[in-house]
Every structure is written in structure tokens, then in C-alpha cells.
Scaffold this motif. Structure first.
Motif, short mmCIF file in Angstrom:
data_model
loop_
_atom_site.label_atom_id
_atom_site.label_comp_id
_atom_site.label_asym_id
_atom_site.label_seq_id
_atom_site.Cartn_x
_atom_site.Cartn_y
_atom_site.Cartn_z
N ILE A 264 0.84 -1.20 0.00
CA ILE A 264 0.00 0.00 0.00
C ILE A 264 0.87 1.25 0.00
O ILE A 264 0.64 2.19 -0.77
CB ILE A 264 -0.95 0.00 1.21
N GLU A 265 1.91 1.27 0.84
CA GLU A 265 2.78 2.44 0.92
C GLU A 265 3.52 2.67 -0.39
O GLU A 265 3.70 3.80 -0.85
CB GLU A 265 3.75 2.27 2.08
N ALA A 266 3.95 1.57 -1.02
CA ALA A 266 4.67 1.69 -2.29
C ALA A 266 3.76 2.20 -3.39
O ALA A 266 4.19 2.97 -4.25
CB ALA A 266 5.28 0.34 -2.68
N ALA A 267 2.50 1.79 -3.37
CA ALA A 267 1.57 2.19 -4.42
C ALA A 267 1.01 3.60 -4.21
O ALA A 267 0.84 4.35 -5.17
CB ALA A 267 0.42 1.19 -4.50
N CYS A 268 0.72 3.96 -2.97
CA CYS A 268 0.05 5.23 -2.68
C CYS A 268 0.99 6.35 -2.25
O CYS A 268 0.61 7.53 -2.33
CB CYS A 268 -1.01 5.02 -1.59
N GLY A 269 2.18 6.00 -1.79
CA GLY A 269 3.07 7.01 -1.26
C GLY A 269 2.83 7.25 0.22
O GLY A 269 1.76 6.91 0.75
N PRO A 270 3.80 7.84 0.91
CA PRO A 270 3.69 7.98 2.37
C PRO A 270 2.56 8.89 2.82
O PRO A 270 1.85 8.56 3.77
CB PRO A 270 5.06 8.54 2.76
N ARG A 271 2.39 10.04 2.17
CA ARG A 271 1.37 10.99 2.62
C ARG A 271 -0.03 10.38 2.52
O ARG A 271 -0.82 10.44 3.46
CB ARG A 271 1.44 12.28 1.80
N ARG A 272 -0.35 9.80 1.38
CA ARG A 272 -1.69 9.24 1.20
C ARG A 272 -1.91 8.02 2.10
O ARG A 272 -3.03 7.81 2.58
CB ARG A 272 -1.90 8.86 -0.27
N THR A 273 -0.87 7.25 2.31
CA THR A 273 -1.00 6.09 3.20
C THR A 273 -1.35 6.54 4.62
O THR A 273 -2.27 6.00 5.25
CB THR A 273 0.30 5.27 3.22
N PHE A 274 -0.61 7.52 5.11
CA PHE A 274 -0.86 8.01 6.47
C PHE A 274 -2.23 8.68 6.57
O PHE A 274 -2.99 8.41 7.52
CB PHE A 274 0.25 8.99 6.85
N ALA A 275 -2.56 9.51 5.60
CA ALA A 275 -3.86 10.17 5.62
C ALA A 275 -5.00 9.16 5.54
O ALA A 275 -6.01 9.29 6.24
CB ALA A 275 -3.96 11.17 4.47
N SER A 276 -4.85 8.14 4.71
CA SER A 276 -5.90 7.12 4.59
C SER A 276 -6.09 6.37 5.88
O SER A 276 -7.23 6.06 6.28
CB SER A 276 -5.55 6.15 3.46
N SER A 277 -4.98 6.07 6.55
CA SER A 277 -5.10 5.35 7.82
C SER A 277 -5.87 6.17 8.85
O SER A 277 -6.71 5.64 9.60
CB SER A 277 -3.70 4.99 8.36
N LEU A 278 -5.61 7.47 8.89
CA LEU A 278 -6.31 8.34 9.84
C LEU A 278 -7.79 8.45 9.47
O LEU A 278 -8.66 8.45 10.35
CB LEU A 278 -5.67 9.73 9.85
N ALA A 279 -8.09 8.54 8.17
CA ALA A 279 -9.49 8.64 7.74
C ALA A 279 -10.26 7.37 8.05
O ALA A 279 -11.42 7.42 8.52
CB ALA A 279 -9.55 8.95 6.24
N ILE A 280 -9.64 6.22 7.80
CA ILE A 280 -10.29 4.94 8.12
C ILE A 280 -10.53 4.83 9.62
O ILE A 280 -11.59 4.38 10.08
CB ILE A 280 -9.43 3.77 7.61
N GLY A 281 -9.54 5.25 10.41
CA GLY A 281 -9.70 5.22 11.85
C GLY A 281 -10.82 6.13 12.32
O GLY A 281 -11.57 5.78 13.24
N ALA A 282 -10.93 7.31 11.71
CA ALA A 282 -12.01 8.23 12.08
C ALA A 282 -13.37 7.61 11.80
O ALA A 282 -14.29 7.71 12.62
CB ALA A 282 -11.84 9.55 11.31
N LEU A 283 -13.52 6.97 10.64
CA LEU A 283 -14.79 6.33 10.30
C LEU A 283 -15.10 5.20 11.28
O LEU A 283 -16.25 5.04 11.74
CB LEU A 283 -14.75 5.80 8.88
N GLY A 284 -14.08 4.40 11.62
CA GLY A 284 -14.30 3.32 12.57
C GLY A 284 -14.74 3.80 13.93
O GLY A 284 -15.69 3.26 14.53
N LEU A 285 -14.10 4.84 14.43
CA LEU A 285 -14.48 5.40 15.73
C LEU A 285 -15.88 6.00 15.70
O LEU A 285 -16.63 5.90 16.68
CB LEU A 285 -13.46 6.46 16.15
#
Length: 392
Positions: A264-285
Motif C-alpha cells: 500500500i505504501e509503495a503504491a500510494c506514497g507515504p502521505r496518502r497512506t498516512f492520511a488514509s489510515s487516519l481517515a479509516i480510523g475516524a470512520l471506525g471510531l
């Protein structure tokens, strides 16, 4: 299989020891806590709570010394002797169950965990680069989640059908395998050395944003693990097994996403990977906070776990990539301390949100904060956590 290939495979397995040792801290002992409380007598509940918490304190303290220990003895010597300490202190409650020795062994086991985690990560970073490094960091987290989940179930069965002391044999059984492989398969690698005190100060200055993020984000899995049962009970789900399944979704999600983090990090890059993880976490919470049923809360738990499996390997990748080689062991050592500091601060952070917004509202408030963090990551033009890329 050739001897050389066998050693390479064994070495790769040893690299999983760090996150596995962290997951095992709390898994085998959890079903044994009622037995510990009963054995300790008048102050049994306090002793049981301290048994659960003291390894985290030991791990935090080890972050201040792990870098210097690895510089002094090398990562091979550090990981072998810390595994020895982990196996001895982890299994000793089988024989030493008086409160003081029990608490002392738990504290020392936490200290050993910090050395194991840092040594394994130093060895990983020295041996892998580019996309392979990201994949291995993801595999570390995935393996830890999987072993922790299985160990929890096995320990529950042991306590159900045998004496609670026997659950502590899992520490020696699992980590003893890593110890044997480390003795045979880990090569001697010497990192570039630097003065311990100067290195620690430079590490904090260099990566304080990463340490702050690791500390605060660790509050998420801590909150899910400790509060979901109460939230489900308030919403009418009283079945203990159903509650356990919902809580286990966090482990399942983190295990799954961490396994593919490198790709995922190789395909999306570091910024998008980190941002996506935070967005997914926000939706889960958010789903946990507003979900009307165990199914919805379980879905939120799964998404929160997926987020955990992405943002923690990402933060480890930052800590592994940003510093110079002479600082790397100290930076990685303090990363583990920062995470578990979040575990210690969790009661104050979540408790403050809960007092202000209620139990459900606390999860919603954390979702809002993570949504804000997602926007900051996407919009910011610079930052030490945003521009790091795995080399290669």
C-alpha cells in the motif's frame, strides 16, 4: 533446503520477535488475572491490575537505555540476552506467584520487550531497503497481532481446564523459539556508534512529531480494548462471547492491513497512506460511537484495527528512515516508549473525553479529532512525518 537459505528464513522469523513480544505482554496473563487476584488475598485486585500495567512501565523505561545497550553489545547480543530475560521472567510466575516477585518479573519482562523490539527493528532496517523494508515492518505488526490473538484464546482454554499458572508457559514456549533461532541465525551487525546521551537528545529533537503521533494514536487501540465491552453492555449486548468477538475485530483488522502495508505504501506514497489510515480510523471510531447494534460497532472495530495496522507500521518506517545510521537505534528505542506512554496516558485522555461527552461521545470526539488530523496531513506542504519515503 540449503543451510544458508534456512538461516535467512530463520533470521526473517527472528525479526518478528519485537511486535510478538509486545502482543504477548497482555495476552496470556489476561485470563489469569482473576486467579492472580484470588492468590494475592486482600489486595488481590490491585496486584492483578499492577501485573497487567507494569510491563508497559518497563517498556517505557527501556526506551531510555535500549539505544546505548545496542550500541554497546550490538543488536545480536542485545536481542539474544533480552530474549533470555523475557523467557525467564515471563515463565517464572509458574513457580513464583507471591506478589512482590510476580510484580518484579512483570516489570523486567516489559524492559526486555523494549530491547527486543528495538534490536529486531535495527536488524530489519540494516538488512532491508526500499519496498522490502516497508513490507517487513508491516509483517512485524501483522505477526504480532496474529500471535497475540491466538495466545489469548489458548491462554483462556488453559485457565478454563487447568491451573492459571500454566498460562505463563506460553511466554517461554513462543519466545523460546525466537531465542533458539536468534542464537543460530542472527549475524553480527555493528551499528555506527555515538555517545548515548547526545544521541538520545538528538533523537528526540529529530523525531518528536513522530513520538507525539505514536503516543496519541496508541490511545485508540487502548480505548477499543478496554471500553468496548462497557459500551456494548450499555447497548444491550451482554453476551461475553459476542463482546469478545467485537473486540477481536480490532486485532483482525490490524493483522490484515499490516500484512499488506508495504504494498500500500509503495503504491500510494507515504502521505496518502498516512492520511488514509487516519481517515479509516475516524470512520471506525464514528461507527463505534453511534452504532446502534453490535454488528455496527463490530464494523467500526474492524475499521479501527485496519487503521492501526497502517499508521503504526508507517510511523515505524518514518523512525527507521529519517535518522542517520548512528542515531537509528536510539530513535527506534524511543518510538516504542512513546507508544506505551500513550497507553499510560490513555485513562486520563479518554477519561476526560468521557466525562465531557459520555462514553459514546468520547469515541465520536476522537473520530472528529482524527478527521481533523487527516485534513492536516492532506493539506500540509511540509513536515517530518509527511515527506519521508522508503529509499529505493
Amino acid at each position: 533446503m540449503s543451510q544458508g537459505r534456512g538461516r535467512r528464513i530463520g533470521f526473517a522469523i527472528v525479526l518478528m520477535a519485537g511486535m510478538t513480544s509486545q502482543s504477548l505482554i497482555f495476552a496470556p496473563i489476561a485470563p489469569a488475572l482473576p486467579g492472580i487476584a484470588a492468590r494475592a488475598g486482600t489486595h488481590g485486585e490491585t496486584v492483578a491490575q499492577l501485573c497487567f500495567a507494569l510491563p508497559s512501565l518497563g517498556l517505557i523505561l527501556s526506551g531510555l537505555l535500549a539505544g546505548g545497550i545496542i550500541d554497546r553489545f550490538g543488536p545480536r547480543g542485545a536481542i539474544i540476552w533480552s530474549l533470555v530475560l523475557y523467557v525467564v521472567t515471563g515463565t517464572s510466575p509458574v513457580l513464583l506467584d507471591a506478589p512482590v516477585p510476580l510484580l518484579a518479573t512483570r516489570l523486567l519482562m516489559g524492559f526486555a520487550t523494549g530491547i527486543i523490539t528495538t534490536s529486531a527493528t535495527v536488524l530489519l532496517v540494516a538488512s532491508y531497503e526500499g519496498e522490502a523494508r516497508g513490507r517487513m515492518l508491516g509483517y512485524q505488526s501483522s505477526t504480532g497481532s496474529a500471535v497475540g490473538l491466538v495466545a489469548l484464546l489458548v491462554a483462556g482454554a488453559i485457565v478454563q481446564h487447568a491451573d492459571w499458572h500454566m498460562a505463563f508457559l506460553l511466554y517461554g514456549g513462543v519466545m523460546g523459539i525466537f531465542l533458539l533461532l536468534a542464537i543460530v541465525c542472527v549475524p553480527s551487525i555493528r551499528p555506527v556508534r555515538e555517545g548515548a546521551s547526545a544521541g538520545a537528545g538528538k533523537a528526540i529533537v529529530l523525531l518528536w512529531p513522530g513520538y507525539l503521533a505514536a503516543c496519541l494514536l496508541f490511545v485508540i487501540p487502548a480505548s477499543c480494548g478496554s471500553q468496548l465491552a462497557f459500551l456494548l453492555r450499555d447497548r444491550g449486548t451482554h453476551d461475553a462471547f459476542a463482546q469478545a468477538v467485537v473486540i477481536a475485530m480490532v486485532n483482525l483488522g490490524s493483522m490484515s492491513s499490516a500484512a499488506v502495508f508495504g504494498r500500500i505504501e509503495a503504491a500510494c506514497g507515504p502521505r496518502r497512506t498516512f492520511a488514509s489510515s487516519l481517515a479509516i480510523g475516524a470512520l471506525g471510531l464514528l461507527l463505534i460511537g453511534v452504532g446502534p447494534s453490535a454488528w455496527v460497532v463490530g464494523t467500526g472495530s474492524l475499521l479501527s484495527g485496519i487503521a492501526v495496522g497502517l499508521y503504526f507500521p508507517y510511523l515505524w518506517l518514518v523512525a527507521a528512515t529519517l535518522p542517520s545510521p548512528e542515531l537509528r537505534s536510539k530513535v527506534l528505542a524511543l518510538q516504542a516508549s512513546a507508544m506505551y506512554l500513550g497507553g499510560f496516558l490513555y485513562p486520563a485522555i479518554f477519561g476526560g473525553l468521557s466525562r465531557g461527552f459520555g462514553l459514546e461521545g468520547a469515541f465520536v470526539a476522537m473520530a472528529v479529532l482524527m478527521s481533523f488530523a487527516t485534513a492536516v496531513v492532506l493539506l500540509a506542504r511540509s513536515g517530518r512525518l509527511l515527506l519521508v519515503r522508503a529509499p529505493g
